[in-house]
Write an enzyme that holds these catalytic residues in place. Sequence first.
Site, PDB file in Angstrom:
ATOM      1  N   VAL A   1     -19.365 -21.741 -23.561  1.00  0.00           N
ATOM      2  CA  VAL A   1     -19.562 -22.299 -24.895  1.00  0.00           C
ATOM      3  C   VAL A   1     -20.133 -21.193 -25.769  1.00  0.00           C
ATOM      4  CG1 VAL A   1     -20.693 -24.080 -26.268  1.00  0.00           C
ATOM      5  CG2 VAL A   1     -20.036 -24.560 -23.898  1.00  0.00           C
ATOM      6  N   CYS A   2     -19.546 -21.037 -26.950  1.00  0.00           N
ATOM      7  CA  CYS A   2     -20.051 -20.076 -27.919  1.00  0.00           C
ATOM      8  C   CYS A   2     -20.089 -18.670 -27.308  1.00  0.00           C
ATOM      9  CB  CYS A   2     -21.416 -20.542 -28.411  1.00  0.00           C
ATOM     10  SG  CYS A   2     -22.007 -19.764 -29.916  1.00  0.00           S
ATOM     11  N   THR A   3     -21.219 -17.972 -27.421  1.00  0.00           N
ATOM     12  CA  THR A   3     -21.306 -16.600 -26.938  1.00  0.00           C
ATOM     13  C   THR A   3     -21.482 -16.507 -25.424  1.00  0.00           C
ATOM     14  OG1 THR A   3     -23.667 -16.596 -27.490  1.00  0.00           O
ATOM     15  CG2 THR A   3     -22.143 -15.653 -29.111  1.00  0.00           C
TER      16      THR A   3
ATOM     17  N   THR B   1     -14.547 -17.299 -28.861  1.00  0.00           N
ATOM     18  CA  THR B   1     -15.994 -17.482 -28.920  1.00  0.00           C
ATOM     19  C   THR B   1     -16.345 -17.850 -30.363  1.00  0.00           C
ATOM     20  OG1 THR B   1     -18.147 -16.467 -28.415  1.00  0.00           O
ATOM     21  CG2 THR B   1     -16.480 -15.038 -29.412  1.00  0.00           C
TER      22      THR B   1
ATOM     23  N   ALA C   1     -15.558 -22.179 -29.046  1.00  0.00           N
ATOM     24  CA  ALA C   1     -16.260 -21.608 -30.195  1.00  0.00           C
ATOM     25  C   ALA C   1     -17.699 -22.127 -30.209  1.00  0.00           C
ATOM     26  CB  ALA C   1     -15.512 -21.970 -31.474  1.00  0.00           C
TER      27      ALA C   1
END
Length: 322
Positions: free
Chosen positions: A106-108, A126, A159
Amino acid sequence: MTKRPVLVVLFDGVQSLDVTGPVEVFAGAAHFGPAGGAYPLRTASLDGEPVRTQSGLRLVADTSLADAEAPHTLLVPGGEGSLSPDPRLVDWLRVHAPRAERLVSVCTGALLLAGAGLLDGHRATTHWAFCGRLARDHPEVRVDPDPIFVRDGKLATSAGVTAGIDLALALVEEDLGREAALTVARHLVVFLRRPGNQAQFSAQLAAQTARRQPLRDLQQFITEHPAADLSVEALASRARLSPRHFARAFHAETGTTPGRYVDRVRLEHARRLLEETADGVQEVARASGYGTPEAMRRAFVKALGTPPAEYRRRFHAPLPTR
Protein backbone atom coordinates in the site's frame (compact mmCIF):
# COMPACT_ATOMS: atom_id res chain seq x y z
CA MET A 1 -13.38 -23.12 4.06
CA THR A 2 -10.01 -22.01 2.74
CA LYS A 3 -8.09 -19.85 5.19
CA ARG A 4 -5.76 -17.19 3.86
CA PRO A 5 -3.63 -15.87 6.73
CA VAL A 6 -2.63 -12.23 6.39
CA LEU A 7 0.58 -10.87 7.93
CA VAL A 8 0.92 -7.09 8.18
CA VAL A 9 4.43 -5.66 8.46
CA LEU A 10 4.81 -2.86 11.02
CA PHE A 11 7.64 -0.34 11.39
CA ASP A 12 8.18 3.06 12.96
CA GLY A 13 6.78 5.80 10.75
CA VAL A 14 4.19 3.58 9.11
CA GLN A 15 1.05 5.26 7.73
CA SER A 16 -1.73 4.11 10.07
CA LEU A 17 -4.45 4.05 7.39
CA ASP A 18 -2.26 1.88 5.16
CA VAL A 19 -2.51 -0.68 7.96
CA THR A 20 -6.00 -0.25 9.31
CA GLY A 21 -7.80 0.24 5.98
CA PRO A 22 -6.96 -3.16 4.46
CA VAL A 23 -7.11 -4.84 7.88
CA GLU A 24 -10.69 -3.67 8.38
CA VAL A 25 -11.61 -5.05 4.96
CA PHE A 26 -10.12 -8.48 5.67
CA ALA A 27 -11.58 -8.51 9.19
CA GLY A 28 -14.93 -7.46 7.76
CA ALA A 29 -15.02 -10.59 5.63
CA ALA A 30 -15.15 -12.52 8.89
CA HIS A 31 -17.45 -10.21 10.86
CA PHE A 32 -19.98 -9.26 8.20
CA GLY A 33 -19.81 -11.99 5.58
CA PRO A 34 -20.44 -15.71 5.48
CA ALA A 35 -16.72 -16.49 5.50
CA GLY A 36 -15.83 -16.25 9.19
CA GLY A 37 -12.13 -16.83 9.78
CA ALA A 38 -11.24 -16.57 6.11
CA TYR A 39 -8.40 -14.15 6.86
CA PRO A 40 -6.57 -14.82 10.14
CA LEU A 41 -4.77 -11.54 10.81
CA ARG A 42 -1.42 -10.97 12.52
CA THR A 43 0.93 -8.02 12.72
CA ALA A 44 4.70 -8.22 13.07
CA SER A 45 7.49 -5.72 13.66
CA LEU A 46 11.21 -6.31 13.45
CA ASP A 47 11.66 -7.11 17.13
CA GLY A 48 8.03 -7.68 18.07
CA GLU A 49 7.95 -4.29 19.80
CA PRO A 50 5.22 -1.63 19.43
CA VAL A 51 5.75 0.92 16.68
CA ARG A 52 4.87 4.59 16.41
CA THR A 53 2.99 5.58 13.25
CA GLN A 54 3.85 8.78 11.38
CA SER A 55 0.78 10.41 12.95
CA GLY A 56 1.91 9.42 16.44
CA LEU A 57 -0.44 6.50 17.06
CA ARG A 58 1.08 3.49 18.80
CA LEU A 59 0.48 0.08 17.23
CA VAL A 60 1.23 -3.11 19.15
CA ALA A 61 2.66 -5.97 17.10
CA ASP A 62 1.50 -9.55 17.64
CA THR A 63 4.95 -11.00 17.07
CA SER A 64 8.37 -10.36 15.61
CA LEU A 65 9.11 -10.84 11.94
CA ALA A 66 11.63 -13.52 12.85
CA ASP A 67 8.93 -15.56 14.59
CA ALA A 68 6.16 -14.94 12.06
CA GLU A 69 4.95 -17.87 10.01
CA ALA A 70 4.82 -17.55 6.23
CA PRO A 71 1.37 -16.13 5.41
CA HIS A 72 -0.85 -16.49 2.40
CA THR A 73 -0.92 -12.69 2.00
CA LEU A 74 1.93 -10.45 3.11
CA LEU A 75 0.80 -6.82 3.43
CA VAL A 76 3.52 -4.14 3.33
CA PRO A 77 2.17 -0.66 4.16
CA GLY A 78 3.87 2.64 3.42
CA GLY A 79 4.54 5.81 5.32
CA GLU A 80 7.51 8.02 6.17
CA GLY A 81 9.31 5.05 7.68
CA SER A 82 9.45 3.34 4.30
CA LEU A 83 11.46 6.16 2.74
CA SER A 84 14.62 5.47 4.76
CA PRO A 85 13.90 2.00 6.07
CA ASP A 86 15.84 -0.08 8.57
CA PRO A 87 18.11 -2.29 6.43
CA ARG A 88 17.03 -5.28 8.50
CA LEU A 89 13.47 -4.83 7.29
CA VAL A 90 14.53 -4.83 3.63
CA ASP A 91 16.72 -7.88 4.25
CA TRP A 92 13.81 -9.72 5.87
CA LEU A 93 11.56 -8.93 2.93
CA ARG A 94 14.19 -10.09 0.44
CA VAL A 95 14.46 -13.48 2.14
CA HIS A 96 10.97 -14.15 3.48
CA ALA A 97 8.47 -12.24 1.33
CA PRO A 98 8.78 -14.63 -1.66
CA ARG A 99 7.38 -17.39 0.56
CA ALA A 100 3.99 -15.68 0.68
CA GLU A 101 1.47 -16.67 -1.95
CA ARG A 102 0.46 -13.03 -2.44
CA LEU A 103 2.52 -9.87 -1.91
CA VAL A 104 0.54 -6.68 -1.34
CA SER A 105 1.87 -3.17 -0.87
CA VAL A 106 0.00 0.00 0.00
CA CYS A 107 1.31 3.43 -0.93
CA THR A 108 5.10 3.66 -0.49
CA GLY A 109 5.26 0.08 0.71
CA ALA A 110 6.14 -0.51 -2.94
CA LEU A 111 9.49 1.18 -2.25
CA LEU A 112 10.22 -1.45 0.37
CA LEU A 113 9.36 -4.29 -2.01
CA ALA A 114 11.42 -2.67 -4.75
CA GLY A 115 14.35 -2.19 -2.38
CA ALA A 116 14.25 -5.92 -1.70
CA GLY A 117 14.31 -6.65 -5.43
CA LEU A 118 10.79 -8.09 -5.39
CA LEU A 119 9.35 -5.81 -8.07
CA ASP A 120 12.10 -6.31 -10.65
CA GLY A 121 10.59 -6.99 -14.05
CA HIS A 122 7.06 -6.40 -12.78
CA ARG A 123 4.46 -3.68 -13.32
CA ALA A 124 3.72 -1.72 -10.17
CA THR A 125 2.36 1.54 -8.81
CA THR A 126 2.63 3.62 -5.67
CA HIS A 127 1.46 7.00 -4.37
CA TRP A 128 1.56 9.52 -7.21
CA ALA A 129 4.11 11.68 -5.39
CA PHE A 130 6.61 8.81 -5.30
CA CYS A 131 6.13 7.17 -8.70
CA GLY A 132 9.04 9.23 -10.06
CA ARG A 133 11.28 8.12 -7.23
CA LEU A 134 10.29 4.48 -7.68
CA ALA A 135 11.08 4.66 -11.40
CA ARG A 136 14.35 6.54 -10.86
CA ASP A 137 15.71 4.39 -8.05
CA HIS A 138 14.49 1.10 -9.52
CA PRO A 139 14.59 1.31 -13.33
CA GLU A 140 13.99 -2.41 -13.61
CA VAL A 141 10.44 -1.89 -12.25
CA ARG A 142 7.74 -1.03 -14.80
CA VAL A 143 6.14 1.86 -12.93
CA ASP A 144 2.59 2.81 -13.90
CA PRO A 145 1.71 6.10 -12.20
CA ASP A 146 -1.95 6.20 -13.21
CA PRO A 147 -3.94 3.31 -11.64
CA ILE A 148 -5.07 3.17 -8.03
CA PHE A 149 -3.81 -0.41 -7.90
CA VAL A 150 -1.99 -2.86 -10.15
CA ARG A 151 -2.04 -6.66 -10.21
CA ASP A 152 0.92 -8.54 -11.72
CA GLY A 153 0.89 -12.23 -10.89
CA LYS A 154 1.29 -12.72 -7.14
CA LEU A 155 2.14 -9.03 -6.71
CA ALA A 156 -0.45 -6.35 -5.95
CA THR A 157 0.63 -2.75 -5.45
CA SER A 158 -1.60 0.23 -4.73
CA ALA A 159 -1.54 4.00 -4.59
CA GLY A 160 -1.89 6.10 -1.48
CA VAL A 161 -3.96 5.45 1.64
CA THR A 162 -7.57 4.74 0.63
CA ALA A 163 -6.43 2.87 -2.50
CA GLY A 164 -5.37 0.13 -0.08
CA ILE A 165 -9.04 -0.33 0.80
CA ASP A 166 -9.95 -0.61 -2.88
CA LEU A 167 -7.25 -3.21 -3.43
CA ALA A 168 -8.25 -5.20 -0.34
CA LEU A 169 -11.89 -5.24 -1.51
CA ALA A 170 -10.74 -6.45 -4.92
CA LEU A 171 -8.80 -9.28 -3.25
CA VAL A 172 -11.82 -10.27 -1.15
CA GLU A 173 -13.94 -10.31 -4.30
CA GLU A 174 -11.34 -12.48 -6.03
CA ASP A 175 -11.16 -14.90 -3.10
CA LEU A 176 -14.74 -15.04 -1.85
CA GLY A 177 -16.92 -13.56 -4.60
CA ARG A 178 -18.60 -10.28 -5.33
CA GLU A 179 -21.36 -10.61 -2.74
CA ALA A 180 -18.86 -11.05 0.09
CA ALA A 181 -16.94 -7.97 -1.03
CA LEU A 182 -20.15 -5.97 -1.40
CA THR A 183 -21.22 -6.93 2.11
CA VAL A 184 -17.92 -5.72 3.53
CA ALA A 185 -18.08 -2.50 1.49
CA ARG A 186 -21.60 -1.74 2.71
CA HIS A 187 -20.63 -2.15 6.36
CA LEU A 188 -17.56 0.02 5.89
CA VAL A 189 -19.75 2.57 4.08
CA VAL A 190 -17.58 2.57 0.97
CA PHE A 191 -18.52 1.83 -2.61
CA LEU A 192 -17.33 -1.33 -4.30
CA ARG A 193 -16.94 0.58 -7.51
CA ARG A 194 -13.38 1.79 -8.12
CA PRO A 195 -11.60 -0.44 -10.63
CA GLY A 196 -7.88 -0.88 -10.33
CA ASN A 197 -7.26 1.01 -13.54
CA GLN A 198 -9.14 4.07 -12.32
CA ALA A 199 -6.75 7.00 -12.36
CA GLN A 200 -5.29 8.25 -9.08
CA PHE A 201 -6.44 11.74 -10.09
CA SER A 202 -9.47 13.27 -11.64
CA ALA A 203 -8.84 14.82 -15.04
CA GLN A 204 -8.59 18.28 -13.48
CA LEU A 205 -6.00 17.17 -10.92
CA ALA A 206 -4.06 14.96 -13.33
CA ALA A 207 -3.23 18.10 -15.29
CA GLN A 208 -1.66 21.15 -13.78
CA THR A 209 -3.80 24.23 -13.35
CA ALA A 210 -2.87 26.78 -15.97
CA ARG A 211 -1.24 29.96 -14.75
CA ARG A 212 -3.10 32.31 -17.08
CA GLN A 213 -6.72 33.09 -16.29
CA PRO A 214 -8.02 32.52 -19.87
CA LEU A 215 -6.60 28.97 -19.89
CA ARG A 216 -7.88 28.28 -16.38
CA ASP A 217 -11.32 29.43 -17.49
CA LEU A 218 -11.03 27.15 -20.49
CA GLN A 219 -10.19 24.15 -18.30
CA GLN A 220 -13.31 24.90 -16.29
CA PHE A 221 -15.39 25.24 -19.44
CA ILE A 222 -14.21 21.83 -20.71
CA THR A 223 -15.14 20.23 -17.39
CA GLU A 224 -18.60 21.79 -17.37
CA HIS A 225 -19.37 21.26 -21.07
CA PRO A 226 -17.95 17.88 -22.16
CA ALA A 227 -20.54 17.61 -24.98
CA ALA A 228 -19.54 20.93 -26.57
CA ASP A 229 -17.27 21.31 -29.59
CA LEU A 230 -13.91 20.90 -27.87
CA SER A 231 -11.69 20.71 -30.93
CA VAL A 232 -8.39 22.58 -30.80
CA GLU A 233 -9.78 25.10 -33.24
CA ALA A 234 -12.89 25.76 -31.17
CA LEU A 235 -10.96 25.98 -27.90
CA ALA A 236 -8.35 28.25 -29.45
CA SER A 237 -11.07 30.56 -30.68
CA ARG A 238 -12.58 30.70 -27.19
CA ALA A 239 -9.14 31.51 -25.76
CA ARG A 240 -8.60 34.11 -28.52
CA LEU A 241 -5.40 32.45 -29.67
CA SER A 242 -4.32 30.81 -32.90
CA PRO A 243 -4.68 26.99 -32.81
CA ARG A 244 -0.90 26.50 -32.86
CA HIS A 245 -0.24 29.09 -30.15
CA PHE A 246 -3.11 27.71 -28.05
CA ALA A 247 -1.89 24.10 -28.29
CA ARG A 248 1.64 25.10 -27.26
CA ALA A 249 0.46 27.30 -24.40
CA PHE A 250 -1.99 24.71 -23.07
CA HIS A 251 0.66 21.97 -23.04
CA ALA A 252 3.25 24.26 -21.47
CA GLU A 253 0.96 25.30 -18.63
CA THR A 254 -0.93 22.06 -17.94
CA GLY A 255 1.58 19.38 -18.84
CA THR A 256 -0.79 17.70 -21.27
CA THR A 257 -2.26 18.34 -24.72
CA PRO A 258 -5.75 19.77 -25.20
CA GLY A 259 -6.87 16.52 -26.82
CA ARG A 260 -5.71 14.35 -23.93
CA TYR A 261 -7.29 16.69 -21.41
CA VAL A 262 -10.62 16.58 -23.24
CA ASP A 263 -10.42 12.78 -23.49
CA ARG A 264 -9.89 12.49 -19.74
CA VAL A 265 -12.74 14.85 -18.92
CA ARG A 266 -15.16 13.02 -21.21
CA LEU A 267 -14.17 9.61 -19.88
CA GLU A 268 -14.52 10.79 -16.29
CA HIS A 269 -17.92 12.34 -17.03
CA ALA A 270 -19.19 9.20 -18.74
CA ARG A 271 -17.96 6.97 -15.93
CA ARG A 272 -19.69 9.11 -13.34
CA LEU A 273 -22.98 8.95 -15.26
CA LEU A 274 -22.70 5.17 -15.63
CA GLU A 275 -21.92 4.82 -11.93
CA GLU A 276 -24.50 7.19 -10.51
CA THR A 277 -27.46 7.40 -12.90
CA ALA A 278 -29.83 5.14 -14.80
CA ASP A 279 -29.28 7.02 -18.07
CA GLY A 280 -29.03 4.80 -21.12
CA VAL A 281 -25.70 4.23 -22.86
CA GLN A 282 -26.77 6.34 -25.84
CA GLU A 283 -27.77 9.21 -23.57
CA VAL A 284 -24.51 8.95 -21.61
CA ALA A 285 -22.49 8.94 -24.84
CA ARG A 286 -24.25 12.05 -26.08
CA ALA A 287 -23.98 13.90 -22.75
CA SER A 288 -20.28 13.08 -22.47
CA GLY A 289 -19.37 14.32 -25.91
CA TYR A 290 -18.79 10.99 -27.62
CA GLY A 291 -21.73 11.36 -29.95
CA THR A 292 -22.33 7.65 -30.43
CA PRO A 293 -22.26 4.60 -28.14
CA GLU A 294 -19.65 3.01 -30.41
CA ALA A 295 -17.28 5.96 -29.99
CA MET A 296 -17.73 5.74 -26.22
CA ARG A 297 -17.19 1.97 -26.29
CA ARG A 298 -13.87 2.40 -28.11
CA ALA A 299 -12.74 5.02 -25.57
CA PHE A 300 -13.65 2.80 -22.61
CA VAL A 301 -11.94 -0.29 -24.03
CA LYS A 302 -8.80 1.69 -24.82
CA ALA A 303 -8.57 3.44 -21.44
CA LEU A 304 -10.14 0.94 -19.03
CA GLY A 305 -10.05 -2.36 -20.86
CA THR A 306 -13.79 -2.85 -20.51
CA PRO A 307 -16.87 -1.66 -22.47
CA PRO A 308 -19.37 0.76 -20.89
CA ALA A 309 -22.05 -1.88 -20.25
CA GLU A 310 -19.64 -4.08 -18.31
CA TYR A 311 -18.26 -1.07 -16.46
CA ARG A 312 -21.78 -0.16 -15.33
CA ARG A 313 -22.52 -3.74 -14.29
CA ARG A 314 -19.49 -3.82 -12.02
CA PHE A 315 -19.43 -0.30 -10.60
CA HIS A 316 -22.95 1.09 -10.68
CA ALA A 317 -24.05 2.36 -7.27
CA PRO A 318 -27.59 1.27 -6.36
CA LEU A 319 -30.01 4.16 -6.70
CA PRO A 320 -31.72 5.18 -3.46
CA THR A 321 -35.22 3.87 -2.95
CA ARG A 322 -38.04 6.11 -1.80
